[in-house]
Write a protein that holds these residues in place. Sequence first.
Motif, PDB file in Angstrom:
ATOM      1  N   GLY A  90     -32.534 -13.196   7.746  1.00 53.04           N
ATOM      2  CA  GLY A  90     -32.116 -14.561   7.425  1.00 53.04           C
ATOM      3  C   GLY A  90     -31.591 -15.382   8.579  1.00 53.04           C
ATOM      4  N   GLY A  91     -31.458 -14.787   9.772  1.00 51.76           N
ATOM      5  CA  GLY A  91     -30.991 -15.542  10.924  1.00 51.76           C
ATOM      6  C   GLY A  91     -29.489 -15.437  11.130  1.00 51.76           C
ATOM      7  N   ILE A  92     -29.026 -16.031  12.214  1.00 46.48           N
ATOM      8  CA  ILE A  92     -27.629 -15.906  12.615  1.00 46.48           C
ATOM      9  C   ILE A  92     -26.682 -16.567  11.625  1.00 46.48           C
ATOM     10  N   ASP A  93     -27.089 -17.673  10.981  1.00 50.87           N
ATOM     11  CA  ASP A  93     -26.198 -18.330  10.032  1.00 50.87           C
ATOM     12  C   ASP A  93     -25.932 -17.444   8.821  1.00 50.87           C
ATOM     13  N   ALA A  94     -26.957 -16.765   8.353  1.00 50.14           N
ATOM     14  CA  ALA A  94     -26.782 -15.853   7.222  1.00 50.14           C
ATOM     15  C   ALA A  94     -25.873 -14.692   7.618  1.00 50.14           C
ATOM     16  N   ALA A  95     -26.077 -14.162   8.818  1.00 47.23           N
ATOM     17  CA  ALA A  95     -25.236 -13.070   9.294  1.00 47.23           C
ATOM     18  C   ALA A  95     -23.795 -13.528   9.456  1.00 47.23           C
ATOM     19  N   ARG A  96     -23.613 -14.746   9.955  1.00 47.95           N
ATOM     20  CA  ARG A  96     -22.261 -15.271  10.145  1.00 47.95           C
ATOM     21  C   ARG A  96     -21.545 -15.409   8.805  1.00 47.95           C
ATOM     22  N   ARG A  97     -22.236 -15.909   7.792  1.00 44.00           N
ATOM     23  CA  ARG A  97     -21.606 -16.057   6.471  1.00 44.00           C
ATOM     24  C   ARG A  97     -21.172 -14.702   5.926  1.00 44.00           C
ATOM     25  N   PHE A  98     -22.013 -13.704   6.109  1.00 43.19           N
ATOM     26  CA  PHE A  98     -21.685 -12.351   5.646  1.00 43.19           C
ATOM     27  C   PHE A  98     -20.460 -11.814   6.379  1.00 43.19           C
ATOM     28  N   VAL A  99     -20.462 -11.901   7.697  1.00 40.78           N
ATOM     29  CA  VAL A  99     -19.352 -11.378   8.480  1.00 40.78           C
ATOM     30  C   VAL A  99     -18.055 -12.097   8.153  1.00 40.78           C
ATOM     31  N   LEU A 100     -18.094 -13.411   8.087  1.00 40.28           N
ATOM     32  CA  LEU A 100     -16.868 -14.164   7.827  1.00 40.28           C
ATOM     33  C   LEU A 100     -16.275 -13.848   6.463  1.00 40.28           C
ATOM     34  N   ARG A 101     -17.117 -13.535   5.497  1.00 44.51           N
ATOM     35  CA  ARG A 101     -16.625 -13.222   4.156  1.00 44.51           C
ATOM     36  C   ARG A 101     -15.621 -12.074   4.196  1.00 44.51           C
ATOM     37  N   TYR A 102     -15.870 -11.076   5.042  1.00 42.77           N
ATOM     38  CA  TYR A 102     -15.012  -9.891   5.073  1.00 42.77           C
ATOM     39  C   TYR A 102     -14.075  -9.830   6.273  1.00 42.77           C
ATOM     40  N   TRP A 103     -14.502 -10.366   7.394  1.00 41.97           N
ATOM     41  CA  TRP A 103     -13.686 -10.246   8.607  1.00 41.97           C
ATOM     42  C   TRP A 103     -12.702 -11.395   8.779  1.00 41.97           C
ATOM     43  N   GLU A 104     -13.031 -12.579   8.290  1.00 48.96           N
ATOM     44  CA  GLU A 104     -12.123 -13.711   8.479  1.00 48.96           C
ATOM     45  C   GLU A 104     -10.766 -13.491   7.808  1.00 48.96           C
ATOM     46  N   PRO A 105     -10.710 -12.983   6.566  1.00 55.57           N
ATOM     47  CA  PRO A 105      -9.393 -12.718   5.975  1.00 55.57           C
ATOM     48  C   PRO A 105      -8.574 -11.717   6.788  1.00 55.57           C
ATOM     49  N   ARG A 106      -9.230 -10.752   7.381  1.00 55.74           N
ATOM     50  CA  ARG A 106      -8.517  -9.758   8.193  1.00 55.74           C
ATOM     51  C   ARG A 106      -7.993 -10.350   9.484  1.00 55.74           C
ATOM     52  N   SER A 107      -8.623 -11.401   9.969  1.00 50.07           N
ATOM     53  CA  SER A 107      -8.181 -12.006  11.224  1.00 50.07           C
ATOM     54  C   SER A 107      -6.852 -12.730  11.065  1.00 50.07           C
ATOM     55  N   ARG A 108      -6.458 -13.001   9.816  1.00 51.28           N
ATOM     56  CA  ARG A 108      -5.201 -13.709   9.582  1.00 51.28           C
ATOM     57  C   ARG A 108      -3.995 -12.807   9.743  1.00 51.28           C
ATOM     58  N   THR A 109      -4.196 -11.528   9.620  1.00 53.82           N
ATOM     59  CA  THR A 109      -3.079 -10.599   9.739  1.00 53.82           C
ATOM     60  C   THR A 109      -2.880 -10.224  11.195  1.00 53.82           C
ATOM     61  N   VAL A 110      -1.698  -9.776  11.495  1.00 55.52           N
ATOM     62  CA  VAL A 110      -1.403  -9.346  12.861  1.00 55.52           C
ATOM     63  C   VAL A 110      -2.033  -7.988  13.059  1.00 55.52           C
TER      64      VAL A 110
END
Length: 251
Positions: free
Chosen positions: A135-155
């Motif tokens: 699906g391309g980089i945008d599809a991969a980015r949406r997938f990654v952000l779904r799980y990794w972005e919430p974790r980036s908020r924690t220390v």
Amino acid sequence: MALKRPIGETLAGLVKAKTGHVFQDIRLLETALTHSSAVKAASNNQRLEFLGDRVLGLVVADMLFEKFPEAPEGEIAPRFNALVDARTCSEIGIEMQLEDLVRADAALKMRSRGSGGNYLADAVEALIAAVYVDGGIDAARRFVLRYWEPRSRTVVAKPLNPKSDLQEWIAKTSDARPEYVIEKREGPDHQPVFTVSLQVRGFAPISGAGGSRRAAEEAAASAFLLREGVWVDTSTQKSEGARRPNEGSAA
């Protein structure tokens, strides 16, 4: 009796709910979820894992660059290292409930059930690559952000490196060097178990075991650090990452 692992359109539907991506190439998806230990598998996810690791790194680095515009490299690098670490990928694999979707050796899956394991981390990285290829980089980015972005908020901090910690601790008072010796290697080629002996001049030897030589060496170094009081074992938590350095210890 275990439920039959889903394949084809059924598998694609389950993965869509977890990733948000509708796969056009279902064979690519099935390959992404096939570990090298799978018996009689025509292909496995090793190549996709290699690619997925790079895609994950790019997306996470870009996310942190945008999310922390004032942070120096020394601040975001440890956060990046923690987010792309295999243990994080394994945790996400558990969160996504991939255990029953991955084709792998039954004994390997049973041994790792509930705790993730490297095979699950590999599957997550391979799945990222498959989404990227399909699906391309945008599809991969949406997938990654779904799980990794919430974790980036924690220390977060860089995961502990027992071999490095041991070397630094020893270097404070002596010129001794840790020596790792393979005692034995057991099990089949796709599921080996290494036992390594760690020897440091002036200390009793200690052993560790793991699914690779590196894992066994890290296990031995961890056991040494715990035995000597360099690390504190917060054993009420299950993961290796629950261990923290004992700042009050001295060699």
